[in-house]
Structures are given as structure tokens and as C-alpha cells.
Design a protein around this motif. Structure first.
Motif, PDB file in Angstrom:
ATOM      1  N   ASP A 148     109.459  22.620  78.729  1.00  0.00           N
ATOM      2  CA  ASP A 148     108.340  21.692  78.516  1.00  0.00           C
ATOM      3  C   ASP A 148     107.199  21.965  79.496  1.00  0.00           C
ATOM      4  O   ASP A 148     106.026  21.952  79.127  1.00  0.00           O
ATOM      5  CB  ASP A 148     108.808  20.234  78.656  1.00  0.00           C
ATOM      6  CG  ASP A 148     109.389  19.698  77.347  1.00  0.00           C
ATOM      7  OD1 ASP A 148     109.219  20.367  76.310  1.00  0.00           O
ATOM      8  OD2 ASP A 148     110.000  18.609  77.370  1.00  0.00           O
ATOM      9  N   ILE A 149     107.551  22.185  80.757  1.00  0.00           N
ATOM     10  CA  ILE A 149     106.511  22.438  81.767  1.00  0.00           C
ATOM     11  C   ILE A 149     105.761  23.730  81.441  1.00  0.00           C
ATOM     12  O   ILE A 149     104.546  23.802  81.551  1.00  0.00           O
ATOM     13  CB  ILE A 149     107.133  22.496  83.190  1.00  0.00           C
ATOM     14  CG1 ILE A 149     107.567  21.089  83.629  1.00  0.00           C
ATOM     15  CG2 ILE A 149     106.140  23.066  84.199  1.00  0.00           C
ATOM     16  CD1 ILE A 149     106.440  20.071  83.749  1.00  0.00           C
ATOM     17  N   LYS A 150     106.503  24.748  80.974  1.00  0.00           N
ATOM     18  CA  LYS A 150     105.845  26.016  80.634  1.00  0.00           C
ATOM     19  C   LYS A 150     104.884  25.829  79.445  1.00  0.00           C
ATOM     20  O   LYS A 150     103.794  26.402  79.429  1.00  0.00           O
ATOM     21  CB  LYS A 150     106.891  27.107  80.363  1.00  0.00           C
ATOM     22  CG  LYS A 150     107.532  27.566  81.670  1.00  0.00           C
ATOM     23  CD  LYS A 150     108.399  28.798  81.510  1.00  0.00           C
ATOM     24  CE  LYS A 150     108.769  29.354  82.895  1.00  0.00           C
ATOM     25  NZ  LYS A 150     109.960  30.218  82.831  1.00  0.00           N
TER      26      LYS A 150
ATOM     27  N   ALA B  44     100.451  18.588  89.182  1.00  0.00           N
ATOM     28  CA  ALA B  44     101.702  17.821  89.065  1.00  0.00           C
ATOM     29  C   ALA B  44     102.756  18.665  88.359  1.00  0.00           C
ATOM     30  O   ALA B  44     103.930  18.705  88.763  1.00  0.00           O
ATOM     31  CB  ALA B  44     101.456  16.528  88.305  1.00  0.00           C
ATOM     32  N   ALA B  45     102.342  19.368  87.306  1.00  0.00           N
ATOM     33  CA  ALA B  45     103.279  20.200  86.542  1.00  0.00           C
ATOM     34  C   ALA B  45     103.776  21.381  87.389  1.00  0.00           C
ATOM     35  O   ALA B  45     104.962  21.705  87.376  1.00  0.00           O
ATOM     36  CB  ALA B  45     102.610  20.699  85.263  1.00  0.00           C
ATOM     37  N   LEU B  46     102.862  21.993  88.139  1.00  0.00           N
ATOM     38  CA  LEU B  46     103.259  23.131  88.993  1.00  0.00           C
ATOM     39  C   LEU B  46     104.251  22.680  90.053  1.00  0.00           C
ATOM     40  O   LEU B  46     105.220  23.378  90.373  1.00  0.00           O
ATOM     41  CB  LEU B  46     102.017  23.764  89.635  1.00  0.00           C
ATOM     42  CG  LEU B  46     101.086  24.515  88.663  1.00  0.00           C
ATOM     43  CD1 LEU B  46      99.734  24.795  89.294  1.00  0.00           C
ATOM     44  CD2 LEU B  46     101.733  25.828  88.197  1.00  0.00           C
ATOM     45  N   ARG B  47     104.027  21.465  90.594  1.00  0.00           N
ATOM     46  CA  ARG B  47     104.926  20.931  91.616  1.00  0.00           C
ATOM     47  C   ARG B  47     106.316  20.673  91.011  1.00  0.00           C
ATOM     48  O   ARG B  47     107.335  21.008  91.604  1.00  0.00           O
ATOM     49  CB  ARG B  47     104.333  19.644  92.196  1.00  0.00           C
ATOM     50  CG  ARG B  47     104.718  19.436  93.645  1.00  0.00           C
ATOM     51  CD  ARG B  47     104.025  18.316  94.376  1.00  0.00           C
ATOM     52  NE  ARG B  47     103.539  17.231  93.572  1.00  0.00           N
ATOM     53  CZ  ARG B  47     102.235  16.912  93.435  1.00  0.00           C
ATOM     54  NH1 ARG B  47     101.320  17.636  94.027  1.00  0.00           N
ATOM     55  NH2 ARG B  47     101.865  15.885  92.709  1.00  0.00           N
ATOM     56  N   LEU B  48     106.317  20.086  89.800  1.00  0.00           N
ATOM     57  CA  LEU B  48     107.595  19.791  89.134  1.00  0.00           C
ATOM     58  C   LEU B  48     108.343  21.097  88.829  1.00  0.00           C
ATOM     59  O   LEU B  48     109.567  21.175  88.982  1.00  0.00           O
ATOM     60  CB  LEU B  48     107.346  18.988  87.847  1.00  0.00           C
ATOM     61  CG  LEU B  48     108.590  18.480  87.099  1.00  0.00           C
ATOM     62  CD1 LEU B  48     109.481  17.607  87.975  1.00  0.00           C
ATOM     63  CD2 LEU B  48     108.196  17.701  85.853  1.00  0.00           C
ATOM     64  N   LEU B  49     107.608  22.132  88.434  1.00  0.00           N
ATOM     65  CA  LEU B  49     108.234  23.431  88.140  1.00  0.00           C
ATOM     66  C   LEU B  49     108.911  23.999  89.393  1.00  0.00           C
ATOM     67  O   LEU B  49     110.030  24.528  89.322  1.00  0.00           O
ATOM     68  CB  LEU B  49     107.188  24.409  87.589  1.00  0.00           C
ATOM     69  CG  LEU B  49     107.714  25.758  87.085  1.00  0.00           C
ATOM     70  CD1 LEU B  49     108.732  25.583  85.959  1.00  0.00           C
ATOM     71  CD2 LEU B  49     106.584  26.661  86.625  1.00  0.00           C
ATOM     72  N   GLN B  50     108.248  23.857  90.547  1.00  0.00           N
ATOM     73  CA  GLN B  50     108.852  24.321  91.816  1.00  0.00           C
ATOM     74  C   GLN B  50     110.166  23.595  92.073  1.00  0.00           C
ATOM     75  O   GLN B  50     111.176  24.207  92.414  1.00  0.00           O
ATOM     76  CB  GLN B  50     107.896  24.051  92.986  1.00  0.00           C
ATOM     77  CG  GLN B  50     106.796  25.084  93.119  1.00  0.00           C
ATOM     78  CD  GLN B  50     105.881  24.756  94.310  1.00  0.00           C
ATOM     79  OE1 GLN B  50     105.725  23.597  94.698  1.00  0.00           O
ATOM     80  NE2 GLN B  50     105.274  25.789  94.879  1.00  0.00           N
TER      81      GLN B  50
ATOM     82  N   ARG C  77     114.156  25.040  92.085  1.00  0.00           N
ATOM     83  CA  ARG C  77     115.072  24.866  93.225  1.00  0.00           C
ATOM     84  C   ARG C  77     116.356  24.160  92.793  1.00  0.00           C
ATOM     85  O   ARG C  77     117.370  24.245  93.465  1.00  0.00           O
ATOM     86  CB  ARG C  77     114.384  24.067  94.328  1.00  0.00           C
ATOM     87  CG  ARG C  77     113.371  24.886  95.138  1.00  0.00           C
ATOM     88  CD  ARG C  77     113.091  24.233  96.482  1.00  0.00           C
ATOM     89  NE  ARG C  77     112.511  22.899  96.340  1.00  0.00           N
ATOM     90  CZ  ARG C  77     111.181  22.671  96.326  1.00  0.00           C
ATOM     91  NH1 ARG C  77     110.327  23.664  96.411  1.00  0.00           N
ATOM     92  NH2 ARG C  77     110.719  21.448  96.216  1.00  0.00           N
ATOM     93  N   ALA C  78     116.259  23.408  91.680  1.00  0.00           N
ATOM     94  CA  ALA C  78     117.390  22.553  91.265  1.00  0.00           C
ATOM     95  C   ALA C  78     118.618  23.370  90.864  1.00  0.00           C
ATOM     96  O   ALA C  78     118.481  24.473  90.368  1.00  0.00           O
ATOM     97  CB  ALA C  78     116.969  21.688  90.089  1.00  0.00           C
TER      98      ALA C  78
END
Length: 306
Positions: A282-284, A295-301, A305-306
Motif C-alpha cells: 500500500d505504501i509503495k 508520513a508514508a516514507l517514515r512508515l515505510l522505514q 525494520r519490522a
């Protein structure tokens, strides 16, 4: 002085000449020709009510184009006295009231026009604009301050006025009149949905997400709108109801496949549900539309890591 022979021109000829000037953007000269035609018809009295109504509505269109909104309202009101519920004078008076920021009166005219013919986009758009403006101006109880909306008799719902200059949209075929019922309800539903959504937004601002969900749910029963789904999804995220948030975002994306809020909120919900792969997808998708969305780039990072 008028050229010789001009005074003898018939009202019909003067009206046609006026229409020609109007089409060329000469609104002042057009209005003068309509005025002369009206003067000739004054003597004819009641017999010429229909023709006088058309001339007044045409002259009103000239006033509207020239920004003389007060004069436009006066001419439309006179036209409507002669032939009640004429669609063109209703729409032109609504536009003039809107320009004068008399939103309640504009709203009433747009709503009345929809009763006459439910298939007029300009009237639907007008109702939606006035609903928004009145919500902002008077708050959620704006309806209580409205003047009464006249009930259009069935006989007037099939009246097709004579086509005239500067028509805001051609007259629809009489078939549209048969649909006056359902269309009107649809318009009313959309508008009630807007009000409920606005009430939900107010509740979100106050931090009352549970109550907001109820309002959005009521709104969605009347009108499935993308923004209402993404708003309710935000509430579900806050309430930790992640599956419901995913469902709402999916619905929103069915209506608008590239909706950024829906993609972002679904990614957030999927992350909480530990479906990292779908969340990253979804983020991509979102980043294809908005590559710099922080916000999206931060969530992708975080997801990586998850």
C-alpha cells in the motif's frame, strides 16, 4: 433616437435581436432590446404573460452577466410571478442570490428548481455548494433558519419553458419530469449525508471517535462517499478496530483507486495487524502518486525494520 422603423418591430423580432446581441456578449444592448419588447407587451396584459416571463428571464441573464445581481433578482421574481416555477428564472435568481452571499435564498431556489426538474446538474451542484456554505456559516442546525421551500405542483413539474438566450443548460426533454420523485429524494439524501458527515467531523475534533463513527455510518447509508469512509477508518484506527479500518479503506479505494489517505490508513491498520507485506504494498502504491509524502516514507522505514 431609435432608427426609423425600429419602433414598429414586433416583440418577437426584438427578442430575437436581443438573443443575437447576448450571444455576441453585448449584454447591455441585449437588455435594452428585451426592455423595448417588454414595453410593447405591457399593453397586451395577461395574454402575453408567457412571453413577458421569457423576456424578463432573458433580461435577468444580461444583468447576471454584468454583475447587476439585484436587478437580476428583481427580473427573475417578476418572471416567476407571471409563470410560477419557471426553471430559468429560478436558476438565475439562485445564482444572483449566491453571488450576493444570500445563501439561504439561493438554497431555496436551487431546491425548488430540482423539484421542477431533478435532472439539472447546475441545481444539484448549487444545493451542494449552499449546503457547505450554510454549514460553515450557521453550523449543524443551519436548516432551522431556512425560509420555507415551496412545494412545486405536479402541473409545473412538466412545464418546459421556451428556450431563450443564455440558458444555463438546455431544457431537458419532458421525460425528466416523470422522474421528479426519486431524483429529488436522491438530492435530499446526498445533502443529509453531507450534514451527518460534518457532524462526524465536529465530533472527531472533540476527540469523540465512537460517536463520530455513528454519524459517519448514518451518512454512508445515504451516500457512499470516499472521504466518509477514510474519515471513519481514521476513527477505527484510533479505537484500535484495525479490521474495520482496513474494510473502510478498501471501500474508499474501490471508489477512488489512488486515494492517498485510504492507502496510508490501510497501511497503518495492516501494520497493526502484522500483515507487513500488504502494508508495504500500500505504501509503495501511495508513493507512486506522492513520492515525497513524508508520513508514508517514515512508515515505510518502520515497516522495513519490522
Amino acid at each position: 433616437p431609435p432608427p426609423p422603423g425600429a419602433m414598429a418591430a414586433s416583440p418577437g423580432a426584438l427578442r430575437r435581436a436581443g438573443n443575437e446581441e447576448f450571444r455576441r456578449g453585448q449584454y447591455g444592448p441585449a437588455a435594452a432590446l428585451y426592455t423595448r419588447a417588454l414595453e410593447l407587451l405591457e399593453a397586451a396584459g395577461e395574454a402575453a404573460a408567457e412571453e413577458r416571463s421569457v423576456l424578463l428571464a432573458n433580461r435577468a441573464a444580461c444583468h447576471l452577466k454584468d454583475g447587476a445581481c439585484g436587478l437580476c433578482v428583481t427580473d427573475c421574481s417578476s418572471a416567476l410571478e407571471l409563470v410560477p416555477f419557471g426553471i430559468k428564472p429560478l436558476l438565475r435568481r439562485a445564482a444572483a442570490y449566491e453571488a450576493l452571499e444570500r445563501y439561504q435564498l439561493a438554497y431555496v431556489d436551487y431546491k425548488t428548481a430540482l423539484q421542477v426538474d431533478c435532472s439539472i446538474p447546475a441545481a444539484h451542484d448549487g444545493v451542494n455548494r449552499m449546503t457547505k456554505a450554510l454549514l460553515e456559516k450557521d453550523g449543524v442546525n443551519w436548516r432551522q433558519k431556512l425560509p420555507p421551500i415551496p412545494t412545486v405542483p405536479v402541473s409545473a413539474q412538466t412545464r418546459w419553458s421556451v428556450p431563450s438566450a443564455g440558458a444555463p443548460g438546455a431544457n431537458a426533454p419532458p421525460a425528466a419530469a416523470q422522474r421528479a420523485g426519486p431524483g429529488e429524494n436522491a438530492a435530499g439524501g446526498t445533502e443529509k449525508a453531507q450534514t451527518l458527515k460534518a457532524e462526524g467531523n465536529e465530533l472527531v475534533k472533540k476527540g469523540n471517535h465512537k460517536k463520530a463513527v455513528e454519524k459517519y455510518t448514518e451518512s454512508l447509508k445515504l451516500n457512499q462517499e470516499c472521504a466518509t469512509y477514510t474519515n471513519r477508518a481514521l476513527c477505527y484506527l484510533t479505537l484500535k478496530q484495525y479490521k474495520e479500518a482496513v474494510q473502510d479503506c478498501t471501500e474508499a479505494l474501490r471508489l477512488d483507486p489512488k486515494n492517498v489517505k485510504a492507502l496510508y490508513r490501510r497501511a497503518q491498520a495492516l501494520k497493526e495487524l502484522k500483515d507487513y507485506k500488504s502494508s508495504i504494498a500500500d505504501i509503495k502504491s501511495l508513493l507512486k502518486t506522492e513520492p515525497k509524502n513524508t508520513a508514508a516514507l517514515r512508515l515505510l522505514q518502520e515497516l522495513n525494520r519490522a
